[in-house]
Design a protein around this motif. Structure first.
Motif, PDB file in Angstrom:
ATOM      1  N   SER A 165       0.848  -1.190   0.000  1.00  0.00           N
ATOM      2  CA  SER A 165       0.000   0.000   0.000  1.00  0.00           C
ATOM      3  C   SER A 165       0.882   1.239   0.000  1.00  0.00           C
ATOM      4  CB  SER A 165      -0.903   0.038   1.241  1.00  0.00           C
ATOM      5  OG  SER A 165      -1.805  -1.027   1.266  1.00  0.00           O
ATOM      6  N   SER A 166       0.327   2.332  -0.477  1.00  0.00           N
ATOM      7  CA  SER A 166       0.962   3.637  -0.352  1.00  0.00           C
ATOM      8  C   SER A 166       0.237   4.403   0.734  1.00  0.00           C
ATOM      9  CB  SER A 166       0.870   4.414  -1.668  1.00  0.00           C
ATOM     10  OG  SER A 166       1.532   3.731  -2.705  1.00  0.00           O
ATOM     11  N   THR A 167       0.995   5.021   1.642  1.00  0.00           N
ATOM     12  CA  THR A 167       0.372   5.827   2.689  1.00  0.00           C
ATOM     13  C   THR A 167       0.647   7.314   2.491  1.00  0.00           C
ATOM     14  OG1 THR A 167       2.305   5.425   4.108  1.00  0.00           O
ATOM     15  CG2 THR A 167       0.416   3.960   4.375  1.00  0.00           C
ATOM     16  N   LYS A 193      -2.036  -3.895  -8.782  1.00  0.00           N
ATOM     17  CA  LYS A 193      -1.831  -2.741  -7.918  1.00  0.00           C
ATOM     18  C   LYS A 193      -2.776  -2.840  -6.727  1.00  0.00           C
ATOM     19  CE  LYS A 193      -0.037   0.527 -11.306  1.00  0.00           C
ATOM     20  NZ  LYS A 193      -0.161   1.885 -11.902  1.00  0.00           N
ATOM     21  N   ASP A 194      -2.233  -2.515  -5.554  1.00  0.00           N
ATOM     22  CA  ASP A 194      -2.977  -2.741  -4.322  1.00  0.00           C
ATOM     23  C   ASP A 194      -3.079  -1.445  -3.529  1.00  0.00           C
ATOM     24  OD1 ASP A 194      -4.362  -4.206  -2.473  1.00  0.00           O
ATOM     25  OD2 ASP A 194      -2.789  -5.678  -2.142  1.00  0.00           O
ATOM     26  N   GLY A 195      -4.258  -1.161  -3.017  1.00  0.00           N
ATOM     27  CA  GLY A 195      -4.422  -0.002  -2.155  1.00  0.00           C
ATOM     28  C   GLY A 195      -4.515   1.324  -2.869  1.00  0.00           C
ATOM     29  N   THR A 196      -5.041   1.333  -4.076  1.00  0.00           N
ATOM     30  CA  THR A 196      -5.178   2.585  -4.823  1.00  0.00           C
ATOM     31  C   THR A 196      -5.956   3.624  -4.027  1.00  0.00           C
ATOM     32  OG1 THR A 196      -5.018   1.531  -6.995  1.00  0.00           O
ATOM     33  CG2 THR A 196      -6.188   3.623  -6.894  1.00  0.00           C
ATOM     34  N   ARG A 197      -7.032   3.204  -3.386  1.00  0.00           N
ATOM     35  CA  ARG A 197      -7.895   4.135  -2.645  1.00  0.00           C
ATOM     36  C   ARG A 197      -7.563   4.192  -1.160  1.00  0.00           C
ATOM     37  NH1 ARG A 197      -9.832   7.867  -5.956  1.00  0.00           N
ATOM     38  NH2 ARG A 197     -10.690   6.938  -7.856  1.00  0.00           N
ATOM     39  N   ASN A 198      -6.353   3.821  -0.797  1.00  0.00           N
ATOM     40  CA  ASN A 198      -5.943   3.848   0.598  1.00  0.00           C
ATOM     41  C   ASN A 198      -5.990   5.266   1.164  1.00  0.00           C
ATOM     42  OD1 ASN A 198      -5.023   2.380   2.844  1.00  0.00           O
ATOM     43  ND2 ASN A 198      -2.903   2.963   2.477  1.00  0.00           N
ATOM     44  N   MET A 199      -6.327   5.391   2.454  1.00  0.00           N
ATOM     45  CA  MET A 199      -6.158   6.684   3.116  1.00  0.00           C
ATOM     46  C   MET A 199      -4.678   7.046   3.111  1.00  0.00           C
ATOM     47  SD  MET A 199      -8.665   7.067   6.427  1.00  0.00           S
ATOM     48  CE  MET A 199      -8.246   5.550   7.295  1.00  0.00           C
ATOM     49  N   ALA A 257     -16.954   3.351   5.209  1.00  0.00           N
ATOM     50  CA  ALA A 257     -15.792   2.918   5.991  1.00  0.00           C
ATOM     51  C   ALA A 257     -14.521   2.930   5.152  1.00  0.00           C
ATOM     52  CB  ALA A 257     -16.029   1.515   6.542  1.00  0.00           C
ATOM     53  N   HIS A 258     -13.468   3.557   5.694  1.00  0.00           N
ATOM     54  CA  HIS A 258     -12.139   3.563   5.092  1.00  0.00           C
ATOM     55  C   HIS A 258     -11.166   2.861   6.032  1.00  0.00           C
ATOM     56  CE1 HIS A 258     -13.965   6.831   2.761  1.00  0.00           C
ATOM     57  NE2 HIS A 258     -12.949   6.743   1.908  1.00  0.00           N
ATOM     58  N   LEU A 259     -10.077   2.357   5.475  1.00  0.00           N
ATOM     59  CA  LEU A 259      -8.988   1.773   6.245  1.00  0.00           C
ATOM     60  C   LEU A 259      -7.680   2.392   5.774  1.00  0.00           C
ATOM     61  CD1 LEU A 259      -9.984  -2.006   5.922  1.00  0.00           C
ATOM     62  CD2 LEU A 259     -10.371  -0.551   7.919  1.00  0.00           C
ATOM     63  N   LEU A 260      -6.727   2.517   6.693  1.00  0.00           N
ATOM     64  CA  LEU A 260      -5.382   2.882   6.288  1.00  0.00           C
ATOM     65  C   LEU A 260      -4.555   1.602   6.296  1.00  0.00           C
ATOM     66  CD1 LEU A 260      -3.291   5.970   7.035  1.00  0.00           C
ATOM     67  CD2 LEU A 260      -2.219   3.728   7.199  1.00  0.00           C
ATOM     68  N   ARG A 261      -4.301   1.084   5.104  1.00  0.00           N
ATOM     69  CA  ARG A 261      -3.605  -0.187   4.967  1.00  0.00           C
ATOM     70  C   ARG A 261      -2.106   0.041   4.810  1.00  0.00           C
ATOM     71  NH1 ARG A 261      -6.306  -3.077   0.010  1.00  0.00           N
ATOM     72  NH2 ARG A 261      -4.556  -4.466   0.459  1.00  0.00           N
ATOM     73  N   PHE A 314       0.770 -10.148   4.312  1.00  0.00           N
ATOM     74  CA  PHE A 314       0.561  -9.861   5.729  1.00  0.00           C
ATOM     75  C   PHE A 314      -0.184  -8.533   5.778  1.00  0.00           C
ATOM     76  CE2 PHE A 314       1.677  -8.630  10.117  1.00  0.00           C
ATOM     77  CZ  PHE A 314       1.238  -9.778  10.760  1.00  0.00           C
ATOM     78  N   PHE A 315      -1.498  -8.644   5.917  1.00  0.00           N
ATOM     79  CA  PHE A 315      -2.403  -7.496   5.867  1.00  0.00           C
ATOM     80  C   PHE A 315      -2.334  -6.748   7.192  1.00  0.00           C
ATOM     81  CE2 PHE A 315      -6.573  -5.785   6.989  1.00  0.00           C
ATOM     82  CZ  PHE A 315      -6.979  -5.103   5.856  1.00  0.00           C
ATOM     83  N   MET A 316      -2.175  -5.442   7.121  1.00  0.00           N
ATOM     84  CA  MET A 316      -2.232  -4.583   8.304  1.00  0.00           C
ATOM     85  C   MET A 316      -3.072  -3.370   7.952  1.00  0.00           C
ATOM     86  SD  MET A 316       1.591  -4.759   9.967  1.00  0.00           S
ATOM     87  CE  MET A 316       2.393  -3.866   8.643  1.00  0.00           C
ATOM     88  N   ALA A 317      -4.028  -3.045   8.806  1.00  0.00           N
ATOM     89  CA  ALA A 317      -4.904  -1.904   8.544  1.00  0.00           C
ATOM     90  C   ALA A 317      -5.213  -1.178   9.849  1.00  0.00           C
ATOM     91  CB  ALA A 317      -6.199  -2.351   7.878  1.00  0.00           C
TER      92      ALA A 317
END
Length: 418
Positions: free
Chosen positions: A214-216, A230-236, A338-342, A362-365
């Motif tokens: 993910s990108s933070t 691509k993973d986490g495009t809509r990440n917070m 609901a949003h998550l910061l992954r 290894f998922f972390m949110a």
């Protein structure tokens, strides 16, 4: 290369530069920035929030869950003080202890293990979390006089359809997330905390991770998971100040005043059956995710960051993005906003002895309240996501990660145990 034993004169400048870059990027940069070289400098340890949450995600992970093996509250609190001091030092590129790996008495064990000598800080962050079992054991016993401070949001996660959880690599009393741009720096940090905690805690399990998924921050490109998407495009992201305030940071009025400024972390070890996935057609892979594999655009769109059109129909009259597509089931529009910061990581831990890679995510949110964020999203995914044919959730954890350490007189867990 800068020695870890030398103070970095540019430490303060380094993070100011990162923050300034993020601010400029939020206003002016293309949504898909050019990849930047790995950050080798130091991330400040002290602050309002713990580092390692909205910090631009580093490339490597060493995550560890600990069991507390003492019954002595005073010993646990003293260990947390020692951990905090060591963490503050290591994140600035210094040894875990004041005497260092070679500066003590030759007849005594060193107070640093030494494998990071000569290495820069590599953006190391250390983030601590407290598990539900620290407050009450399985029999409901108040272990350390803090049961009345158990946050309602730390409610045990429910069993989800398809879960194949292994208890020995799930949960725990404490966790520490070490993220860095050098795996040896991250491993060194966890190893030294375990060494300092000998007799008070023991490692329950740990997980190495590589290649953030993910990108933070908007300064980062969107990475790919081991399925090639691509993973986490809509990440917070750290630039989303209002969204973070509403969806990431806990508040005193949420019911646990000691958690104000903190966040709740969900961890899940997700095994991928990559061999089966690799024999699946590209068309089917893209339909499962609801995105094209090359650009990462929602099906029917051209660019990764285009808004998905869930009402669009294909030539056959069926939804362009299937009702069972991952992108639809996980989208905030279908989960009460609901949003998550992954900030998860890929892993490959050898093979399973049957000719298959033990590989996955290894998922972390992080989130303000898992009951309103992770749980409903995961229920939606577990019930209908076609991706479930290719994955298994084998580990799970939920952690209360308090606010940041304010200075030398503060320490991890002070607000909880005071």
């Amino acid at each position: 290369m800068v020695s870890r034993r030398a103070a970095l004169t540019a430490t303060g400048i380094g993070l100011v530069g990162v923050a300034a870059t993020a601010a400029v990027s939020a206003a002016t940069a293309d949504p898909e920035p050019a990849a930047a070289p790995a950050f080798d400098g130091a991330v400040p340890f002290f602050g309002e929030h713990q580092a390692g949450i909205v910090t631009p995600a580093q490339d490597r992970l060493h995550f560890a869950a600990f069991d507390v093996i003492t019954k002595d509250r005073a010993k646990l609190v003293e260990m947390l003080r020692e951990w905090t001091a060591a963490a503050a030092r290591m994140t600035q590129g210094r040894d875990a202890g004041t005497l260092g790996a070679v500066g003590g008495q030759p007849e005594a064990p060193p107070d640093d293990t030494g494998e990071a000598l000569g290495l820069p800080p590599s953006g190391l962050t250390l983030t601590i979390g407290f598990g539900r079992s620290l407050f009450r054991d399985a029999a409901g016993v108040d272990r350390f006089g803090i049961a009345d401070r158990l946050p309602a949001a730390l409610e045990a996660l429910p069993h989800f359809p398809g879960d194949a959880l292994r208890p020995e690599i799930s949960d725990g009393d404490l966790c520490v997330q070490a993220c860095a741009n050098d795996p040896q720096v991250a491993v060194h940090a966890i190893r030294n905390l375990a060494r300092i905690g000998f007799g008070v805690v023991s490692i329950r399990y740990s997980q190495l991770g590589f290649g953030r998924t993910s990108s933070t921050s908007r300064t980062q490109t969107t990475p790919r998971n081991l399925m090639g998407f691509k993973d986490g495009t809509r990440n917070m992201k750290l630039e989303d100040a209002e969204l973070l305030r509403e969806q990431l940071w806990a508040r005193a009025e949420d019911g646990a005043a000691w958690m104000a400024g903190g966040s709740y972390l969900v961890t899940r070890r997700i095994r991928m059956t990559v061999e089966t996935w690799d024999r699946t057609s590209l068309t089917e892979q893209e339909a499962i995710f609801g995105r094209d594999k090359g650009e990462g655009a929602p099906l029917g769109k051209a660019k990764e960051f285009d808004e998905p059109d869930f009402d669009a129909k294909g030539a056959d009259g069926q939804p362009m993005i299937a009702k069972e597509a991952h992108i639809r089931l996980a989208h905030p529009d279908f989960n009460n906003g609901a949003h998550l910061l992954r900030r998860g990581y890929n892993f490959v831990d050898g093979t399973d002895g049957l000719g298959r890679l033990d590989a996955g995510l290894f998922f972390m949110a992080y989130q303000r309240d898992p009951r309103k964020q992770f749980v409903p999203v995961q229920r939606s995914l577990a019930r209908a996501d076609v991706l479930n044919e290719y994955i298994r959730h084998v580990s799970s954890g939920l952690w209360a990660c308090p606010a940041g350490v304010t200075g030398d007189g503060d320490h991890w867990g002070r607000a909880l145990f005071s």
